[in-house]
Motif scaffolding. Structure first.
Motif, PDB file in Angstrom:
ATOM      1  N   ALA A  76       0.825  -1.209   0.000  1.00  0.00           N
ATOM      2  CA  ALA A  76       0.000   0.000   0.000  1.00  0.00           C
ATOM      3  C   ALA A  76       0.858   1.256   0.000  1.00  0.00           C
ATOM      4  CB  ALA A  76      -0.928  -0.003   1.222  1.00  0.00           C
ATOM      5  N   ASP A  98      -4.883   7.616  -0.715  1.00  0.00           N
ATOM      6  CA  ASP A  98      -6.011   6.677  -0.753  1.00  0.00           C
ATOM      7  C   ASP A  98      -5.551   5.234  -0.888  1.00  0.00           C
ATOM      8  OD1 ASP A  98      -7.897   8.557  -0.348  1.00  0.00           O
ATOM      9  OD2 ASP A  98      -8.458   8.784  -2.467  1.00  0.00           O
ATOM     10  N   ALA A  99      -4.542   5.019  -1.731  1.00  0.00           N
ATOM     11  CA  ALA A  99      -4.041   3.650  -1.919  1.00  0.00           C
ATOM     12  C   ALA A  99      -3.501   3.093  -0.607  1.00  0.00           C
ATOM     13  CB  ALA A  99      -2.950   3.638  -2.995  1.00  0.00           C
ATOM     14  N   ASP A 159      -6.505   2.260   1.601  1.00  0.00           N
ATOM     15  CA  ASP A 159      -7.192   1.068   1.081  1.00  0.00           C
ATOM     16  C   ASP A 159      -6.399  -0.188   1.405  1.00  0.00           C
ATOM     17  OD1 ASP A 159      -9.133   2.687   0.127  1.00  0.00           O
ATOM     18  OD2 ASP A 159      -8.508   2.606  -1.985  1.00  0.00           O
ATOM     19  N   GLU A 167      -6.871  -1.061   5.019  1.00  0.00           N
ATOM     20  CA  GLU A 167      -8.199  -1.626   5.258  1.00  0.00           C
ATOM     21  C   GLU A 167      -8.248  -3.083   4.810  1.00  0.00           C
ATOM     22  OE1 GLU A 167     -11.386   0.971   4.209  1.00  0.00           O
ATOM     23  OE2 GLU A 167     -12.865  -0.650   4.183  1.00  0.00           O
ATOM     24  N   GLU A 168      -7.670  -3.348   3.661  1.00  0.00           N
ATOM     25  CA  GLU A 168      -7.651  -4.711   3.139  1.00  0.00           C
ATOM     26  C   GLU A 168      -6.846  -5.624   4.064  1.00  0.00           C
ATOM     27  OE1 GLU A 168      -6.368  -4.855  -0.913  1.00  0.00           O
ATOM     28  OE2 GLU A 168      -6.451  -7.052  -0.945  1.00  0.00           O
ATOM     29  N   ALA A 176     -13.289  -0.832   8.311  1.00  0.00           N
ATOM     30  CA  ALA A 176     -13.681   0.417   7.662  1.00  0.00           C
ATOM     31  C   ALA A 176     -13.697   1.559   8.682  1.00  0.00           C
ATOM     32  CB  ALA A 176     -15.061   0.263   7.010  1.00  0.00           C
TER      33      ALA A 176
END
Ligand code: GTP
Ligand code: MG
Length: 305
Positions: A27, A36-37, A40, A43-44, A57
């Motif tokens: 990430a 954002d990446a 994300d 979160e993943e 989330a």
């Protein structure tokens, strides 16, 4: 908090760590930006570690806010904030039912989660602290279960109360508590049979064990749910059902040595407000530790201590 403890926990969570770290590394990427990446990817990573989609989330939502508020630009600093946020999901300080003796502790959970092993480890821990321990063998379904507990009790130097296979579990639990009260034992552990949270009859049976124990005990009664970390998201539903049936006082998270899924306790703590009382990191008598939310969060995220 000793470094040795952290190493053991990190070993235990090493698979989780590798997963989360590599995901986070991906990430962060070449740009090394908190963008954002990056969010994300985190979160993943949290979802893959079984923190759960909702919790992941929300934690990342809070992380975005904290990053903005504190004007953080470096991924490492953002990860420090993530550690704080994960740690904050756990109730603190942990009200350790095993600190406050005398007590009666009921060990419950689905089949094979590690109840009997945990009973043995807890008995050994209390014995090492000079406490007297009685264990009730309330898993009367299998002869092997009675024998297994007898071995653990013998090893720990705890007195075991048992009946023949097929006996009423509530009766054995009653006997164990009665014996513990009369003998002035510091700790009475009641090992129960594994049961699916979806089995109505077996959950009713467990409620009866709980009622009988509470009626007989002069000491506080605590119910601990033993969760197998490899059970993943299913453990959240288990926790909901056992909590609804008994009103749990905490959870023990076992088998952290063999999984990439330690994050399930974040979801459990977050939704049910239950403390993690102990973690199991192996099959041996010493493979159990108390839980420190910050250290756990660091190990889970893979941040250096
Ligand atoms: N690696 C590892 N194995 C564990 C841990 N805790 C328990 N086990 C193993 O998991 C298996 C099941 O443990 P038990 O303690 O018998 O589980 P249980 O919940 O009493 O099982 P039932 O009574 O059949 O419901 C055994 O082989 C244990 O040695 C742990 O923290 N790490
Ligand atoms: Mg058992």
């Amino acid at each position: 908090m000793s470094a040795a403890w952290f190493d053991k926990l990190s070993d235990g969570l090493s698979r989780t760590r590798v997963t989360i770290q590599s995901r986070i590394a991906a990430a962060v990427g070449a740009s090394r930006a908190v963008d954002d990446a990056f969010f994300d990817g985190i979160e993943e990573a949290l979802v893959l570690a079984d923190v759960g989609a909702t919790a992941a989330a929300e934690i990342v939502g809070n992380l975005r806010q904290a990053v903005r508020r504190e004007r953080v630009r470096e991924p490492e600093a953002a990860l420090d904030l993530l550690v704080d946020l994960v740690a904050q999901e756990f109730p603190q300080p942990v009200d350790d039912p095993l600190d406050d003796l005398p007590a009666v502790v009921l060990l419950v959970g689905v089949n094979g989660s590690g109840k009997t092993t945990t009973a043995g480890k807890l008995a050994a821990e209390a014995r090492a602290a000079g406490r007297t321990v009685v264990i009730g063998s309330a898993d009367t379904y299998r002869a092997a279960a009675i024998e297994q507990l007898r071995v653990w009790a013998g090893r720990a130097g705890a007195h075991v109360v048992e009946r023949e296979r097929g006996a009423d579990p509530a009766a054995v639990a009653f006997d164990a508590v009665a014996h513990g009260m009369e003998a002035g034992a510091d700790l009475v552990l009641v090992d129960t049979a594994g049961r699916l949270h979806t089995s109505k009859d077996l959950m009713e049976e467990l409620k009866k064990v709980d009622r009988v124990v509470r009626k007989r005990s002069a000491a506080p009664v605590k119910s601990l749910l033993v969760i197998d970390a490899t059970a993943g998201q299913n453990a959240l539903q288990q926790a909901r059902e056992f909590h609804a049936a008994l009103g749990l006082d905490g959870v023990v998270l076992t088998k952290l040595d063999g999984t990439a899924k330690g994050g399930i306790v974040v979801a459990v703590a977050r939704e049910l407000g239950l403390p993690v009382v102990r973690i199991g990191v192996g099959e041996g008598v010493d493979d159990m530790h108390s839980f420190d939310a910050r250290e756990f969060a660091r190990a889970l995220v893979g941040a250096p201590s």
